[in-house]
Design a protein around this motif. Structure first.
Motif, mmCIF file in Angstrom:
data_model
loop_
_atom_site.group_PDB
_atom_site.id
_atom_site.type_symbol
_atom_site.label_atom_id
_atom_site.label_comp_id
_atom_site.label_asym_id
_atom_site.label_seq_id
_atom_site.Cartn_x
_atom_site.Cartn_y
_atom_site.Cartn_z
ATOM 1 N N THR A 249 32.344 -23.195 81.185
ATOM 2 C CA THR A 249 31.500 -22.312 81.530
ATOM 3 C C THR A 249 30.998 -23.339 83.678
ATOM 4 O O THR A 249 31.445 -24.128 83.516
ATOM 5 N N HIS B 106 34.433 -25.120 75.228
ATOM 6 C CA HIS B 106 32.972 -24.271 75.868
ATOM 7 C C HIS B 106 33.302 -24.040 77.343
ATOM 8 O O HIS B 106 33.086 -25.231 77.056
ATOM 9 N N LYS C 149 38.219 -21.119 69.785
ATOM 10 C CA LYS C 149 36.883 -20.965 68.815
ATOM 11 C C LYS C 149 38.893 -20.718 67.375
ATOM 12 O O LYS C 149 38.440 -20.020 67.342
ATOM 13 N N CYS D 163 44.116 -22.317 81.059
ATOM 14 C CA CYS D 163 44.631 -20.969 80.169
ATOM 15 C C CYS D 163 45.972 -21.338 78.957
ATOM 16 O O CYS D 163 46.107 -20.566 78.837
ATOM 17 N N ASP E 35 33.860 -17.521 82.278
ATOM 18 C CA ASP E 35 33.978 -18.533 81.168
ATOM 19 C C ASP E 35 35.141 -18.652 79.983
ATOM 20 O O ASP E 35 35.604 -17.525 79.711
ATOM 21 N N LEU E 36 35.644 -19.691 79.951
ATOM 22 C CA LEU E 36 36.681 -19.724 78.375
ATOM 23 C C LEU E 36 35.969 -20.353 78.046
ATOM 24 O O LEU E 36 35.474 -21.264 77.337
ATOM 25 N N THR F 100 40.149 -17.671 68.117
ATOM 26 C CA THR F 100 39.097 -16.141 69.115
ATOM 27 C C THR F 100 39.349 -17.033 70.962
ATOM 28 O O THR F 100 39.143 -18.572 71.060
ATOM 29 N N TYR F 101 39.650 -16.764 71.599
ATOM 30 C CA TYR F 101 39.862 -16.536 73.127
ATOM 31 C C TYR F 101 39.278 -15.565 73.928
ATOM 32 O O TYR F 101 39.655 -14.716 73.885
ATOM 33 N N THR F 102 38.869 -16.429 74.309
ATOM 34 C CA THR F 102 37.903 -15.645 75.645
ATOM 35 C C THR F 102 37.804 -15.926 76.478
ATOM 36 O O THR F 102 37.565 -17.147 77.152
ATOM 37 N N ASN F 103 38.467 -14.994 77.711
ATOM 38 C CA ASN F 103 38.033 -15.569 78.976
ATOM 39 C C ASN F 103 37.485 -14.652 80.117
ATOM 40 O O ASN F 103 37.970 -13.498 80.659
ATOM 41 N N SER F 104 36.202 -14.694 80.184
ATOM 42 C CA SER F 104 35.268 -13.565 81.033
ATOM 43 C C SER F 104 34.434 -14.378 82.146
ATOM 44 O O SER F 104 34.069 -15.349 81.498
ATOM 45 N N ASP G 144 36.084 -26.068 68.538
ATOM 46 C CA ASP G 144 35.796 -25.147 69.562
ATOM 47 C C ASP G 144 35.684 -25.918 70.753
ATOM 48 O O ASP G 144 35.389 -27.067 71.329
#
Length: 104
Positions: A20, A18, A68, A42, A64-65, A57-61, A16
């Motif tokens: 932020t 994170h 997981k 990125c 925050d990136l 799971t790759y979240t970029n919003s 993981d």
């Protein structure tokens, strides 16, 4: 301040990540610290998805990136993430007032 939190499994693999916050080193659009962290993170995500084919799971919003990983953790994914960490560690040394790292 940008906060980077890394979580490792019992085999010391990064599972993981994170990232932020904002560095606030300079005004929006001119912040080289944010740009450096964002570029490393990125690029790592692209490598995980397209080169290592690592499930996760790759979240970029909203600045925050979150990365997981799930399923079998590949050697390629670890190489990508450890390389990202080297870059982030160097940025946090040079800009310690703007970036913190937590590696658990």
């Amino acid at each position: 301040m940008i906060k980077v939190q890394i979580v490792r499994n019992e085999a010391s693999q990064i599972v993981d990540c994170h990232i932020t916050g904002h560095a606030e080193y300079d005004e929006h659009g001119y912040d080289i610290v944010c740009a450096a962290v964002s570029s490393l993170a990125c690029t790592a995500v692209l490598g995980l998805e397209q080169v290592a084919k690592q499930r996760g799971t790759y979240t970029n919003s909203s600045g925050d990136l979150i990365i997981k990983l799930d399923g079998e953790i590949t050697d390629q994914s670890q190489t990508i993430l450890e390389t990202m960490m080297l870059g982030l560690e160097e940025i946090s040394k040079q800009y310690s007032d703007f970036v913190t790292l937590s590696d658990m």
